[in-house]
Scaffold this motif. Structure first.
Motif, PDB file in Angstrom:
ATOM      1  N   ASN A   1      49.219  30.554  45.025  1.00  0.00           N
ATOM      2  CA  ASN A   1      48.328  31.706  45.124  1.00  0.00           C
ATOM      3  C   ASN A   1      47.971  31.986  46.580  1.00  0.00           C
ATOM      4  O   ASN A   1      48.264  31.176  47.470  1.00  0.00           O
ATOM      5  N   VAL A   2      47.356  33.111  46.819  1.00  0.00           N
ATOM      6  CA  VAL A   2      46.869  33.450  48.155  1.00  0.00           C
ATOM      7  C   VAL A   2      45.850  32.390  48.575  1.00  0.00           C
ATOM      8  O   VAL A   2      45.017  31.967  47.775  1.00  0.00           O
ATOM      9  N   GLY A   3      45.928  31.928  49.809  1.00  0.00           N
ATOM     10  CA  GLY A   3      45.047  30.866  50.298  1.00  0.00           C
ATOM     11  C   GLY A   3      43.601  31.304  50.321  1.00  0.00           C
ATOM     12  O   GLY A   3      43.225  32.199  51.072  1.00  0.00           O
ATOM     13  N   ASN A   4      42.792  30.675  49.443  1.00  0.00           N
ATOM     14  CA  ASN A   4      41.426  31.160  49.247  1.00  0.00           C
ATOM     15  C   ASN A   4      40.821  30.300  48.143  1.00  0.00           C
ATOM     16  O   ASN A   4      41.441  30.108  47.103  1.00  0.00           O
ATOM     17  N   LEU A   5      39.612  29.797  48.355  1.00  0.00           N
ATOM     18  CA  LEU A   5      38.997  28.970  47.306  1.00  0.00           C
ATOM     19  C   LEU A   5      38.087  29.778  46.388  1.00  0.00           C
ATOM     20  O   LEU A   5      37.541  29.246  45.429  1.00  0.00           O
ATOM     21  N   VAL A   6      37.908  31.056  46.697  1.00  0.00           N
ATOM     22  CA  VAL A   6      36.930  31.854  45.961  1.00  0.00           C
ATOM     23  C   VAL A   6      37.600  32.812  44.981  1.00  0.00           C
ATOM     24  O   VAL A   6      37.490  32.672  43.757  1.00  0.00           O
ATOM     25  N   CYS A   7      38.302  33.777  45.538  1.00  0.00           N
ATOM     26  CA  CYS A   7      38.733  34.927  44.742  1.00  0.00           C
ATOM     27  C   CYS A   7      39.718  34.585  43.625  1.00  0.00           C
ATOM     28  O   CYS A   7      39.571  35.082  42.507  1.00  0.00           O
ATOM     29  N   PRO A   8      40.747  33.751  43.894  1.00  0.00           N
ATOM     30  CA  PRO A   8      41.736  33.512  42.830  1.00  0.00           C
ATOM     31  C   PRO A   8      41.134  32.813  41.604  1.00  0.00           C
ATOM     32  O   PRO A   8      41.727  32.839  40.532  1.00  0.00           O
ATOM     33  N   ALA A   9      39.971  32.202  41.768  1.00  0.00           N
ATOM     34  CA  ALA A   9      39.406  31.416  40.667  1.00  0.00           C
ATOM     35  C   ALA A   9      39.124  32.253  39.428  1.00  0.00           C
ATOM     36  O   ALA A   9      39.200  31.757  38.307  1.00  0.00           O
ATOM     37  N   GLU A  10      38.795  33.524  39.605  1.00  0.00           N
ATOM     38  CA  GLU A  10      38.420  34.360  38.453  1.00  0.00           C
ATOM     39  C   GLU A  10      39.615  35.035  37.778  1.00  0.00           C
ATOM     40  O   GLU A  10      39.452  35.673  36.750  1.00  0.00           O
ATOM     41  N   PHE A  11      40.812  34.921  38.380  1.00  0.00           N
ATOM     42  CA  PHE A  11      41.933  35.703  37.865  1.00  0.00           C
ATOM     43  C   PHE A  11      43.036  34.811  37.314  1.00  0.00           C
ATOM     44  O   PHE A  11      43.779  34.191  38.072  1.00  0.00           O
ATOM     45  N   ASN A  12      43.126  34.769  35.996  1.00  0.00           N
ATOM     46  CA  ASN A  12      44.247  34.068  35.382  1.00  0.00           C
ATOM     47  C   ASN A  12      45.512  34.863  35.639  1.00  0.00           C
ATOM     48  O   ASN A  12      45.484  36.093  35.623  1.00  0.00           O
ATOM     49  N   ILE A  13      46.622  34.161  35.863  1.00  0.00           N
ATOM     50  CA  ILE A  13      47.861  34.875  36.165  1.00  0.00           C
ATOM     51  C   ILE A  13      48.978  34.467  35.217  1.00  0.00           C
ATOM     52  O   ILE A  13      50.144  34.711  35.498  1.00  0.00           O
ATOM     53  N   GLY A  14      48.607  33.836  34.117  1.00  0.00           N
ATOM     54  CA  GLY A  14      49.614  33.450  33.131  1.00  0.00           C
ATOM     55  C   GLY A  14      49.918  31.969  33.154  1.00  0.00           C
ATOM     56  O   GLY A  14      50.832  31.488  32.468  1.00  0.00           O
ATOM     57  N   GLU A  15      49.140  31.210  33.915  1.00  0.00           N
ATOM     58  CA  GLU A  15      49.413  29.789  34.065  1.00  0.00           C
ATOM     59  C   GLU A  15      48.970  28.989  32.837  1.00  0.00           C
ATOM     60  O   GLU A  15      48.100  29.404  32.094  1.00  0.00           O
ATOM     61  N   ASP A  16      49.581  27.792  32.714  1.00  0.00           N
ATOM     62  CA  ASP A  16      49.078  26.807  31.757  1.00  0.00           C
ATOM     63  C   ASP A  16      47.925  26.036  32.372  1.00  0.00           C
ATOM     64  O   ASP A  16      46.993  25.646  31.681  1.00  0.00           O
ATOM     65  N   MET A  17      48.040  25.795  33.665  1.00  0.00           N
ATOM     66  CA  MET A  17      47.018  25.025  34.365  1.00  0.00           C
ATOM     67  C   MET A  17      46.944  25.442  35.813  1.00  0.00           C
ATOM     68  O   MET A  17      47.905  25.946  36.379  1.00  0.00           O
ATOM     69  N   LYS A  18      45.782  25.174  36.385  1.00  0.00           N
ATOM     70  CA  LYS A  18      45.616  25.341  37.820  1.00  0.00           C
ATOM     71  C   LYS A  18      45.619  23.952  38.463  1.00  0.00           C
ATOM     72  O   LYS A  18      45.248  22.966  37.817  1.00  0.00           O
ATOM     73  N   ALA A  19      46.038  23.895  39.730  1.00  0.00           N
ATOM     74  CA  ALA A  19      45.849  22.685  40.522  1.00  0.00           C
ATOM     75  C   ALA A  19      45.291  23.128  41.862  1.00  0.00           C
ATOM     76  O   ALA A  19      45.690  24.171  42.387  1.00  0.00           O
ATOM     77  N   THR A  20      44.345  22.370  42.391  1.00  0.00           N
ATOM     78  CA  THR A  20      43.678  22.764  43.630  1.00  0.00           C
ATOM     79  C   THR A  20      43.965  21.744  44.722  1.00  0.00           C
ATOM     80  O   THR A  20      43.854  20.536  44.494  1.00  0.00           O
ATOM     81  N   VAL A  21      44.362  22.229  45.887  1.00  0.00           N
ATOM     82  CA  VAL A  21      44.607  21.365  47.050  1.00  0.00           C
ATOM     83  C   VAL A  21      43.427  21.496  48.002  1.00  0.00           C
ATOM     84  O   VAL A  21      43.007  22.603  48.339  1.00  0.00           O
ATOM     85  N   LEU A  22      42.881  20.353  48.398  1.00  0.00           N
ATOM     86  CA  LEU A  22      41.793  20.322  49.385  1.00  0.00           C
ATOM     87  C   LEU A  22      42.220  19.351  50.476  1.00  0.00           C
ATOM     88  O   LEU A  22      42.594  18.217  50.184  1.00  0.00           O
TER      89      LEU A  22
END
Ligand SMILES: Nc1nc2c(ncn2[C@@H]2O[C@H](COP(=O)(O)OP(=O)(O)O)[C@@H](O)[C@H]2O)c(=O)[nH]1
Ligand SMILES: [Mg+2]
Ligand SMILES: [Zn+2]
Lengths: 113, 225
Positions: free
Chosen positions: B117-138
């Motif tokens: 996804n676009v590099g951003n910890l805020v905005c992409p969180a509210e938008f599902n894009i068809g995934e089974d799961m999210k993974a977050t890199v910090l």
């Protein structure tokens, strides 16, 4: 600014509801926004007013009700206000906590004329 | 006059996301939405993942970026199919953008689709894009306060990768505090500490991915019977 996309979603819902009810103008829009959402109400209001210009919702006032973050324990049934995003049951320590409020992004009602 | 509405604002996006997911799920493809700040190491993690798993799993990548295709070039060099989505300044991918590029991927034999996804910890969180799961890199250079500042991306993730641990000696990053915060936000999360520079810790990430892909395939198999 993702508030623009969210404001567009609100406007689509509002204009459709207004048209379905033969309303000439939308006066007020009541939103419910959960505590655990990534939405800044001021940014949302700003985006909405710029998108709504020239529509039946141009003069509408946005009212935002912030919905508290509440969890429910799947093990002991306790409902509690989640503080500092700690999703652990304060009653029994269980990590099986589901969110029952706090993720809302919802148009609740409109006032039209 | 008052009109009761009770409509979810993101319904339209959620519906498209469900369509995208259904289309990919029919083929048993595991779809991962990879999130994180700019520079946290999402593309580096993808490069490592491809090098480690491409002979074992059939994978493809969708690269979300504001304007450039630099990350897509990095992925293409690793030798897997990659499709670029430029948001033209938009701060997140949405489901219709992903739907719009699916026909550019050969889904026939695909097992794993990762969407950076676009590099951003805020905005992409509210938008599902068809995934089974999210993974977050910090990454450790961002500071251990980030999980509590941006809890939603950690709450929604199946896995969190705390990256750049090779840099721990040079930062004041408090790994214990970060671990405590991430797991109290999301007690079920798979928390992986790793370095995409040295490769340390990445075996746990590959195993997590292998497990997700196998589970998705098994679920699709059950449905197909
Ligand atoms: N020291 C160190 N640098 C890393 C690590 N992972 C990524 N980087 C560097 O961090 C920078 C940003 O990485 P990139 O993968 O482009 O991040 P993205 O914006 O999240 O895709 C690059 O210069 C990488 O080489 C790591 O584990 N350790
Ligand atoms: Mg990248
Ligand atoms: Zn309990």
């Amino acid at each position: 600014m993702h508030e623009m996309a969210i404001a567009q979603g609100i406007l689509d819902i509002v204009l459709k509801a207004a048209a379905d009810n033969d309303a000439a103008a939308v006066v007020r829009i009541k939103l419910q926004v959960g505590e655990m959402t990534e939405v800044v109400p001021e940014a949302l209001t700003f985006c909405f007013s710029s998108l709504a210009a020239g529509t039946a919702a141009a003069a509408a006032e946005l009212e935002v009700e912030v919905m508290p973050l509440v969890g429910r324990c799947r093990d002991c049934g306790r409902e509690f206000r989640v503080e500092r995003f700690r999703f652990l049951c304060p009653g029994c320590g269980s990590a099986g906590v589901e969110i029952i409020s706090g993720r809302e992004l919802r148009v609740e009602h409109l006032e039209v004329e | 006059m008052e009109i009761k509405v009770m409509a979810n604002i993101l319904d339209k996006n959620d519906q498209i996301a469900a369509e995208v997911n259904a289309q990919l799920s029919r083929r048993g493809i595991f779809v991962l939405n990879l999130l994180g700040s700019p520079g946290s190491g999402k593309t580096a993690l993808l490069e490592r993942t491809i090098a480690a798993l491409k002979d074992e799993l059939s994978m493809a990548v969708i690269e979300g970026d504001l304007f450039t295709d630099k990350d897509a070039e990095r992925i293409a060099r690793q030798g897997v199919p990659v499709v670029q989505i430029n948001t033209g300044g938009g701060c997140h991918l949405d489901a219709s953008m992903v739907r719009g590029v699916l026909d550019r991927l050969d889904l026939e034999r695909l097992e794993l689709l990762i969407i950076e996804n676009v590099g951003n910890l805020v905005c992409p969180a509210e938008f599902n894009i068809g995934e089974d799961m999210k993974a977050t890199v910090l990454s450790v250079t961002e500071g251990e306060d980030k999980p509590l500042k941006y809890p939603l991306v950690f709450k929604q993730a199946g896995a969190a990768v705390v990256n750049k641990i090779d840099l721990l000696p040079y930062t004041s990053f408090d790994l214990a505090a970060a671990t405590e915060d991430i797991t109290s936000i999301n007690p079920q999360i798979a928390l992986i500490t790793a370095s995409c520079r040295t490769g340390e810790g990445l075996e746990a990430w590959y195993d997590w991915l292998r497990g997700r892909v196998a589970a998705k395939k098994a679920a699709a198999g059950r449905k197909g019977e």
